[in-house]
Design a protein around this motif. Sequence first.
Motif, PDB file in Angstrom:
ATOM      1  N   GLY A   1       0.810  -1.214   0.000  1.00 52.39           N
ATOM      2  CA  GLY A   1       0.000   0.000   0.000  1.00 52.39           C
ATOM      3  C   GLY A   1       0.842   1.262   0.000  1.00 52.39           C
ATOM      4  N   TYR A   2       2.006   1.198   0.629  1.00 47.34           N
ATOM      5  CA  TYR A   2       2.840   2.395   0.750  1.00 47.34           C
ATOM      6  C   TYR A   2       3.314   2.903  -0.611  1.00 47.34           C
ATOM      7  CZ  TYR A   2       6.421   5.520   2.563  1.00 47.34           C
ATOM      8  OH  TYR A   2       7.174   6.618   2.851  1.00 47.34           O
ATOM      9  N   PHE A   3       3.560   1.986  -1.554  1.00 48.77           N
ATOM     10  CA  PHE A   3       4.098   2.392  -2.855  1.00 48.77           C
ATOM     11  C   PHE A   3       3.016   2.606  -3.912  1.00 48.77           C
ATOM     12  CE2 PHE A   3       7.688   0.197  -0.823  1.00 48.77           C
ATOM     13  CZ  PHE A   3       8.637   1.195  -0.917  1.00 48.77           C
ATOM     14  N   VAL A   4       1.762   2.345  -3.565  1.00 44.49           N
ATOM     15  CA  VAL A   4       0.694   2.488  -4.554  1.00 44.49           C
ATOM     16  C   VAL A   4       0.412   3.941  -4.934  1.00 44.49           C
ATOM     17  CG1 VAL A   4      -1.807   2.203  -4.894  1.00 44.49           C
ATOM     18  CG2 VAL A   4      -0.425   0.285  -4.142  1.00 44.49           C
ATOM     19  N   PRO A   5       0.206   4.879  -3.984  1.00 45.08           N
ATOM     20  CA  PRO A   5      -0.204   6.239  -4.369  1.00 45.08           C
ATOM     21  C   PRO A   5       0.735   6.925  -5.343  1.00 45.08           C
ATOM     22  CG  PRO A   5      -0.541   5.909  -2.018  1.00 45.08           C
ATOM     23  CD  PRO A   5       0.225   4.726  -2.504  1.00 45.08           C
ATOM     24  N   ARG A   6       2.021   6.909  -5.073  1.00 44.92           N
ATOM     25  CA  ARG A   6       2.950   7.611  -5.963  1.00 44.92           C
ATOM     26  C   ARG A   6       2.991   6.947  -7.335  1.00 44.92           C
ATOM     27  NH1 ARG A   6       8.181   7.076  -2.369  1.00 44.92           N
ATOM     28  NH2 ARG A   6       6.547   7.208  -0.776  1.00 44.92           N
ATOM     29  N   SER A   7       2.817   5.625  -7.384  1.00 41.48           N
ATOM     30  CA  SER A   7       2.809   4.941  -8.665  1.00 41.48           C
ATOM     31  C   SER A   7       1.553   5.269  -9.463  1.00 41.48           C
ATOM     32  CB  SER A   7       2.908   3.421  -8.443  1.00 41.48           C
ATOM     33  OG  SER A   7       2.993   2.736  -9.663  1.00 41.48           O
TER      34      SER A   7
ATOM     35  N   ARG B   1     -12.256  11.122  -5.830  1.00 42.10           N
ATOM     36  CA  ARG B   1     -11.813  12.330  -5.140  1.00 42.10           C
ATOM     37  C   ARG B   1     -11.004  13.253  -6.037  1.00 42.10           C
ATOM     38  NH1 ARG B   1     -11.327  12.145   0.462  1.00 42.10           N
ATOM     39  NH2 ARG B   1     -10.434  14.219   0.165  1.00 42.10           N
ATOM     40  N   ALA B   2     -10.527  12.744  -7.169  1.00 42.37           N
ATOM     41  CA  ALA B   2      -9.655  13.512  -8.065  1.00 42.37           C
ATOM     42  C   ALA B   2      -8.441  14.056  -7.320  1.00 42.37           C
ATOM     43  CB  ALA B   2     -10.434  14.643  -8.729  1.00 42.37           C
ATOM     44  N   ASP B   3      -7.879  13.218  -6.445  1.00 41.05           N
ATOM     45  CA  ASP B   3      -6.728  13.634  -5.645  1.00 41.05           C
ATOM     46  C   ASP B   3      -5.448  13.643  -6.473  1.00 41.05           C
ATOM     47  OD1 ASP B   3      -8.215  13.962  -3.393  1.00 41.05           O
ATOM     48  OD2 ASP B   3      -7.764  11.982  -2.551  1.00 41.05           O
ATOM     49  N   ARG B   4      -4.535  14.501  -6.072  1.00 40.71           N
ATOM     50  CA  ARG B   4      -3.185  14.492  -6.615  1.00 40.71           C
ATOM     51  C   ARG B   4      -2.229  14.106  -5.510  1.00 40.71           C
ATOM     52  NH1 ARG B   4      -2.518  19.785 -10.584  1.00 40.71           N
ATOM     53  NH2 ARG B   4      -4.154  19.197 -12.104  1.00 40.71           N
ATOM     54  N   TYR B   5      -1.162  13.426  -5.919  1.00 42.01           N
ATOM     55  CA  TYR B   5      -0.204  12.955  -4.923  1.00 42.01           C
ATOM     56  C   TYR B   5       0.718  14.088  -4.507  1.00 42.01           C
ATOM     57  CZ  TYR B   5       3.382  10.186  -2.651  1.00 42.01           C
ATOM     58  OH  TYR B   5       4.269   9.670  -1.740  1.00 42.01           O
ATOM     59  N   SER B   6       0.692  14.401  -3.234  1.00 38.28           N
ATOM     60  CA  SER B   6       1.607  15.403  -2.676  1.00 38.28           C
ATOM     61  C   SER B   6       1.904  15.013  -1.244  1.00 38.28           C
ATOM     62  CB  SER B   6       0.991  16.800  -2.725  1.00 38.28           C
ATOM     63  OG  SER B   6      -0.205  16.853  -1.967  1.00 38.28           O
ATOM     64  N   ILE B   7       3.140  15.194  -0.852  1.00 41.67           N
ATOM     65  CA  ILE B   7       3.576  14.793   0.491  1.00 41.67           C
ATOM     66  C   ILE B   7       3.420  15.951   1.455  1.00 41.67           C
ATOM     67  CG2 ILE B   7       5.552  14.054   1.869  1.00 41.67           C
ATOM     68  CD1 ILE B   7       6.582  12.571  -0.557  1.00 41.67           C
ATOM     69  N   ASP B   8       2.754  15.691   2.572  1.00 41.43           N
ATOM     70  CA  ASP B   8       2.580  16.681   3.633  1.00 41.43           C
ATOM     71  C   ASP B   8       3.115  16.072   4.925  1.00 41.43           C
ATOM     72  OD1 ASP B   8       1.876  18.626   5.393  1.00 41.43           O
ATOM     73  OD2 ASP B   8      -0.299  18.419   5.148  1.00 41.43           O
ATOM     74  N   ALA B   9       4.397  16.306   5.180  1.00 43.95           N
ATOM     75  CA  ALA B   9       5.049  15.712   6.352  1.00 43.95           C
ATOM     76  C   ALA B   9       4.692  16.421   7.647  1.00 43.95           C
ATOM     77  CB  ALA B   9       6.563  15.721   6.155  1.00 43.95           C
ATOM     78  N   SER B  10       3.863  17.469   7.585  1.00 46.82           N
ATOM     79  CA  SER B  10       3.474  18.171   8.805  1.00 46.82           C
ATOM     80  C   SER B  10       2.384  17.426   9.574  1.00 46.82           C
ATOM     81  CB  SER B  10       2.975  19.579   8.463  1.00 46.82           C
ATOM     82  OG  SER B  10       1.787  19.528   7.682  1.00 46.82           O
ATOM     83  N   VAL B  11       1.719  16.476   8.924  1.00 51.58           N
ATOM     84  CA  VAL B  11       0.679  15.707   9.605  1.00 51.58           C
ATOM     85  C   VAL B  11       1.337  14.773  10.616  1.00 51.58           C
ATOM     86  CG1 VAL B  11      -1.185  14.033   9.321  1.00 51.58           C
ATOM     87  CG2 VAL B  11      -0.845  15.830   7.617  1.00 51.58           C
TER      88      VAL B  11
ATOM     89  N   ALA C   1       0.065   6.494   4.825  1.00 52.99           N
ATOM     90  CA  ALA C   1       1.411   6.823   5.308  1.00 52.99           C
ATOM     91  C   ALA C   1       2.281   7.382   4.207  1.00 52.99           C
ATOM     92  CB  ALA C   1       2.061   5.571   5.904  1.00 52.99           C
ATOM     93  N   SER C   2       2.038   6.978   2.967  1.00 54.32           N
ATOM     94  CA  SER C   2       2.839   7.462   1.844  1.00 54.32           C
ATOM     95  C   SER C   2       2.691   8.963   1.651  1.00 54.32           C
ATOM     96  CB  SER C   2       2.416   6.730   0.565  1.00 54.32           C
ATOM     97  OG  SER C   2       3.132   7.194  -0.552  1.00 54.32           O
ATOM     98  N   PHE C   3       1.518   9.506   1.966  1.00 53.36           N
ATOM     99  CA  PHE C   3       1.275  10.943   1.799  1.00 53.36           C
ATOM    100  C   PHE C   3       1.951  11.780   2.889  1.00 53.36           C
ATOM    101  CE2 PHE C   3      -2.142   9.228  -0.773  1.00 53.36           C
ATOM    102  CZ  PHE C   3      -2.266  10.145  -1.800  1.00 53.36           C
ATOM    103  N   HIS C   4       2.304  11.141   4.018  1.00 53.34           N
ATOM    104  CA  HIS C   4       2.807  11.914   5.152  1.00 53.34           C
ATOM    105  C   HIS C   4       4.160  11.415   5.668  1.00 53.34           C
ATOM    106  CE1 HIS C   4      -1.171  13.565   5.058  1.00 53.34           C
ATOM    107  NE2 HIS C   4      -1.730  12.426   5.397  1.00 53.34           N
TER     108      HIS C   4
END
Length: 311
Positions: free
Chosen positions: A9-15, A95-105, A165-168
Amino acid sequence: MYMLFLLSGYFVPRSVHKKGIRSYLKSRALRLGLPFLAGLLLINNGAVLVGTQSPNSPFADLAWGALPFNRIGVLWFLIVLFAFDLLYCGWTAFRADRYSIDASVPLPQLRSWLMSAFVLGVLEVLMATRSDLWSSLARSPLDGLGAQGMHIFTYAFLFFLGCKASFHKWIERLDSHLVVKWSRFSVALFIALASASLGLFVHGSIATEYSKLMLVGSFCYPFVAWGFISYLLLWFQRNPNYFGQWLATAGVDSYGAYVIHTLVLSLVISAISSAGLNHWLVFIAVASLTILISFVASHQLRRIPALARVI
C-alpha cells in the motif's frame, strides 16, 4: 503477510499518480495477472502432480478426476492485492486527488494504535468463528481464501494505512520510543501465547482447549503484529548498510519466489520424505531448502527479460 500488505500500500499512491489510473491498472493486471495464470495452470498443477507421487501426500490416493487442478492456493494474495488496488484507484478517481507529500501531519499516537489493534482483534475473533464459511471455501477453488480470509480486515487496514502513510512519510518518521515499547510488549505477548500452547500440549488438553486459545490468539494478532512490523521498519532504517544490497536483491526476487514456492516445496518434500529422517529434521530441511531454491530459481528466471517484466 501483514507487513507485505502495508508495504504494498505504501508504494501504490505515488505509482498511481505517476502513471495515471488507466496505465497503472494495466501494468498491475500484467504484473499480477500473468503470474496468477501461470501459477494456477502450471505451478499449482505441477505441485499437485508431484504430490501424487509421494506416499505421504494427501493427493497420493486421489483419483485423477478428483485432483484439485483449479485451486488458487497461495495465489489468493494476488487476487486480494489487485482488489485493493482497484479500490484505491476508484477512490482516487472519485476524489480527483493528486499525490503530494505533507510531512506536517503528525503520526498516529498510542491511543490510535491501541484502538486499531483492539477493533481489528475483535474482527479477527468474529471472522475466526465463521468456521463453516472457511471450511466451505477451503473445499472450493478459492481454497487459499479459506485459509486467509479471516484476516481480510487486517490486511485491508494495513494496505490502506500504507497508502495514507505514503502521503505523510509516516514510515520514515517512526516514533522510536513508542516502537521500542510496543515491540517489547509484542514479544512478551507472543511468549505468553507460545507458553500457553506448550502448556496445553504437555498436559494433554491441547485437543479440547486449543480452539479457545486460538480465539485468544486471533484477538492478540494485531497487538503482536504492530510491534514486530514497526520494529523491523525502524531497525532497517537505522541500519541501512547491514545486508543492504543482499536484502534489495532478495526483495526483488521475492515475488517470483512466492509464486513458484509451492512447486518447489512439493519437489523438496518428495525428495526428502523417503530419507527416513526425524519429522523435525524433515521440517527444518524442507523449509530451508524450499526458501533457498525458490529465491535462487526466481533470481535465475529474472535474467530472462520477458519474465523480469512480470516477476
